[in-house]
Scaffold this active site. Structure first.
Site, short mmCIF file in Angstrom:
data_model
loop_
_atom_site.label_atom_id
_atom_site.label_comp_id
_atom_site.label_asym_id
_atom_site.label_seq_id
_atom_site.Cartn_x
_atom_site.Cartn_y
_atom_site.Cartn_z
N ASP A 223 45.48 37.92 35.58
CA ASP A 223 44.19 38.44 36.02
C ASP A 223 43.83 37.92 37.40
O ASP A 223 43.97 36.73 37.68
CB ASP A 223 43.11 38.03 35.00
CG ASP A 223 41.76 38.66 35.29
OD1 ASP A 223 41.74 39.71 35.96
OD2 ASP A 223 40.74 38.14 34.85
N CYS B 122 43.05 47.78 33.03
CA CYS B 122 43.36 46.36 32.88
C CYS B 122 42.23 45.78 32.06
O CYS B 122 42.01 46.21 30.93
CB CYS B 122 43.52 45.69 34.24
SG CYS B 122 42.23 46.06 35.45
N SER B 123 41.48 44.83 32.59
CA SER B 123 40.31 44.33 31.87
C SER B 123 39.04 44.98 32.41
O SER B 123 38.30 45.62 31.68
CB SER B 123 40.22 42.80 31.99
OG SER B 123 39.11 42.31 31.28
N ALA B 124 38.79 44.83 33.70
CA ALA B 124 37.62 45.46 34.32
C ALA B 124 37.94 46.85 34.83
O ALA B 124 37.04 47.65 35.06
CB ALA B 124 37.09 44.60 35.47
N GLY B 125 39.21 47.16 35.03
CA GLY B 125 39.59 48.48 35.50
C GLY B 125 39.45 48.68 36.99
O GLY B 125 39.27 49.81 37.45
N GLY C 2 40.96 45.80 39.53
CA GLY C 2 41.91 45.00 40.30
C GLY C 2 43.35 45.42 40.09
O GLY C 2 43.95 46.10 40.93
N ARG C 3 43.93 45.04 38.97
CA ARG C 3 45.30 45.42 38.67
C ARG C 3 45.43 46.93 38.54
O ARG C 3 46.44 47.52 38.94
CB ARG C 3 45.75 44.71 37.39
CG ARG C 3 45.92 43.22 37.56
CD ARG C 3 46.13 42.50 36.24
NE ARG C 3 44.89 42.27 35.53
CZ ARG C 3 44.80 41.54 34.42
NH1 ARG C 3 45.88 40.98 33.90
NH2 ARG C 3 43.63 41.36 33.83
N GLN D 200 40.98 44.56 43.96
CA GLN D 200 39.82 43.67 43.93
C GLN D 200 39.89 42.49 44.88
O GLN D 200 38.86 42.06 45.40
CB GLN D 200 39.64 43.16 42.50
CG GLN D 200 38.40 42.32 42.29
CD GLN D 200 38.42 41.66 40.95
OE1 GLN D 200 39.37 41.81 40.19
NE2 GLN D 200 37.37 40.94 40.63
#
Length: 563
Positions: free
Chosen positions: A459, A494-497, A499-500, A538
């Site tokens: 992350d 990803c998690s927040a949608g 960065g990755r 991000q």
């Protein structure tokens, strides 16, 4: 020394980290020049008067507390010594303790003007101790230990008064100013070989992200020179349920009104939108390789590009907090995915934290970038998958990374969500990702769905190697070509949608551009992604990584063409 720059000295581009050429920096932790001219440097007496009395009281308090510690140590040593003496004389353990306390009671009679506490026979007992001829060595050792403790106490307290208590108090008082200055960690300087061969750990972002600050050394270059400035990236925002408040720098340009529907934008947001619509930097292969190694220029370009986050006040709907993993990572209004519902007026029934993104050549709705589903949104996620006729899901996160990043929204065998029956057909484990093939059935219609789960990407950081990501991008492209022509967008999360997810989608688009046009526009692609979903790619480290991946891919293409 790390110093914070006043926001009034930023350039006309909202996210700029550089000064205008005609301005001098204004530091938040220093008085202005006019104040310095009027007041002059503070005098030594002025600095001391404010804290003199406090320092003196602190010294006295410290010495009083330490004196009690030393006295307690002295009493314990003497009681222990005399207890050993009386035990050696043939007394029982408890009787020996009582008699040792009587001896201490005798000594206290010389210090305190009071009657013996443990009886009037302490004087008689002490006379017997002095007149004894057995085990006298224990009494001598006990006395020496007591004298040594007293000597060390006096020496220590004198040194604490002269050198210890004062400076420590001064440091703690002056530390209040220093603590207000944020530290800064430099962005990593890496080479292409580190992405392809090395397994080195990269910079880890702080748990509580910092807003951009400047680090300036004693050997500074002229003001305004971009080479002298470094910044720390702004990290993720507050996680729901977390007791650590992680906030974004909301000075980052974001739409404060829904745009695309005739809403009026503030000048601040208009400049951000204009930058994102016009931002471009086309790189030839040679320029790409050079640019990938220029960390300073990539930093400057990344921080000049507006994030375009959404103001949370736009989504002021009761109960919406249960639908978002991060309360300030929200979908941009003009491109958000709207779920179909029998009650179109029920906002919560139509809401999901996801955005449609354009693909290569401006292809509409080529991707959907969304957050990792939570336990409250698993049903909404599968509704979106079915509604959009999605052929592929790309998941770029672990289920947990210190805390939960994504709910396990798929079954081990079969499950039903929102009337959609999900069945796992096959599971294939590759080196860096796993592939699941699902069968979705709703009513009489049946579809096939592939999920690529990439787990080698930490992350807010970047993978240890670039080739596995390129392989995944190419594998997803092949799967997309094999999907039915009527298939909808690829869902990436990803998690927040942001960065990755942003890195994967940008890499996929830019690989196509490099193959078909022979050039890449990483800045332009980033701007387009942020227009549709704020914060895509991000961190600066991720932005650099995208350049390195494309540089590596171009070398692979050149090598293949030569063969």
């Amino acid at each position: 020394m790390t110093r914070r720059l006043s926001s009034s000295t930023r350039s006309h581009t909202e996210d700029s980290i550089f000064l205008r050429p005609d301005e001098e920096p204004v530091w938040l932790d220093e008085p202005t020049k006019s104040a310095k001219r009027v007041d002059g440097p503070p005098k030594k007496e002025d600095r001391q008067d404010g804290h003199g009395e406090e320092v003196f009281l602190y010294k006295v308090y410290t010495l009083v507390v330490e004196f009690h510690y030393w006295v307690a140590l002295f009493v314990v040593s003497q009681v222990t010594g005399y207890w050993m003496f009386f035990v050696a004389e043939g007394n029982g353990p408890f009787v020996s303790i009582y008699r040792a306390l009587q001896v201490i009671d005798f000594f206290l009679g010389f210090v305190l003007p009071c009657h013996p506490i443990l009886g009037l026979d302490s004087t008689t007992l002490m006379r017997d101790v002095v007149n004894t001829t057995r085990q006298t060595w224990i009494i001598y050792v006990t006395g020496v230990v007591g004298v040594a403790i007293c000597v060390f106490m006096v020496i220590h307290m004198v040194r604490r008064w002269r050198h210890g208590a004062g400076p420590r108090w001064s440091e703690s008082a002056s530390g209040d100013v220093g603590d207000r200055r944020q530290s800064v960690s430099r962005q990593p300087s890496f080479t292409l070989s580190e992405w392809t061969d090395a397994q080195e750990d990269l910079m880890d972002l702080d748990a509580v992200p910092q807003t951009p600050v400047f680090e300036m050394g004693s050997d500074n270059k002229p003001e305004g020179d971009a080479v002298t400035l470094t910044v720390t990236p702004v990290g993720l925002q507050e996680r729901r349920g977390s007791n650590v408040s992680l906030t974004l720098d909301m000075c980052t340009p974001g739409c404060t009104e829904p745009y695309g529907y005739g809403a009026q934008l503030s000048p601040r947001d208009q400049s951000a939108q204009e930058y994102l619509r016009q931002g471009t930097h086309v790189l030839t292969p040679a320029m790409l390789h050079t640019r990938a190694m220029d960390d300073q220029s990539l930093q400057a370009e990344f921080y000049e590009t507006p994030m375009n986050f959404v103001d949370p006040k736009e989504y002021n709907y009761p109960g919406l907090v249960r639908k978002n993993r991060y309360k300030t990572i929200l979908p941009n209004t003009h491109s958000r995915v709207i779920l179909k519902s029998q009650d179109e007026d029920d906002f919560l029934a139509t809401y999901i934290n996801g955005n449609y993104l354009k693909g290569y050549g401006g292809e509409e709705r080529a991707y959907i970038a969304t957050q990792g589903p939570t336990v409250n949104t698993v049903g909404d996620f599968w509704r979106m998958v079915w509604q959009e006729n999605t052929p592929i899901i790309v998941m770029i996160t672990n289920l947990e990374e210190k805390n939960e990043k994504c709910a396990e929204y798929w079954p081990e065998d079969t499950a039903t969500h929102e009337g959609i029956e999900i069945t796992v057909v096959t599971v294939t484990q590759e080196d860096d990702y796993s592939l699941r093939v699902f069968t979705l059935k709703c009513g009489d219609e049946e579809r096939s769905l592939k999920q690529y789960w990439y787990t080698s990407w930490p992350d807010q950081k970047t993978p240890d190697k670039a080739p596995p990501l390129l392989e995944l991008v190419q594998e997803v492209e092949r799967a997309r070509e094999e999907a039915p022509p009527t298939s909808g967008p690829i869902i990436v999360h990803c998690s927040a949608g942001i960065g990755r997810t942003g890195c994967f989608i940008a890499t996929s688009i830019l690989c196509k551009q490099l193959r078909r046009e022979g050039v890449v526009d990483i800045l332009g692609t980033t701007c387009q992604l942020r227009l549709d979903r704020g914060g895509m790619i991000q961190t600066c480290e991720q932005y650099q990584f995208v350049h390195h991946v494309l540089s590596l891919y171009e070398k692979q293409l050149s090598h293949a063409s030569e063969e």
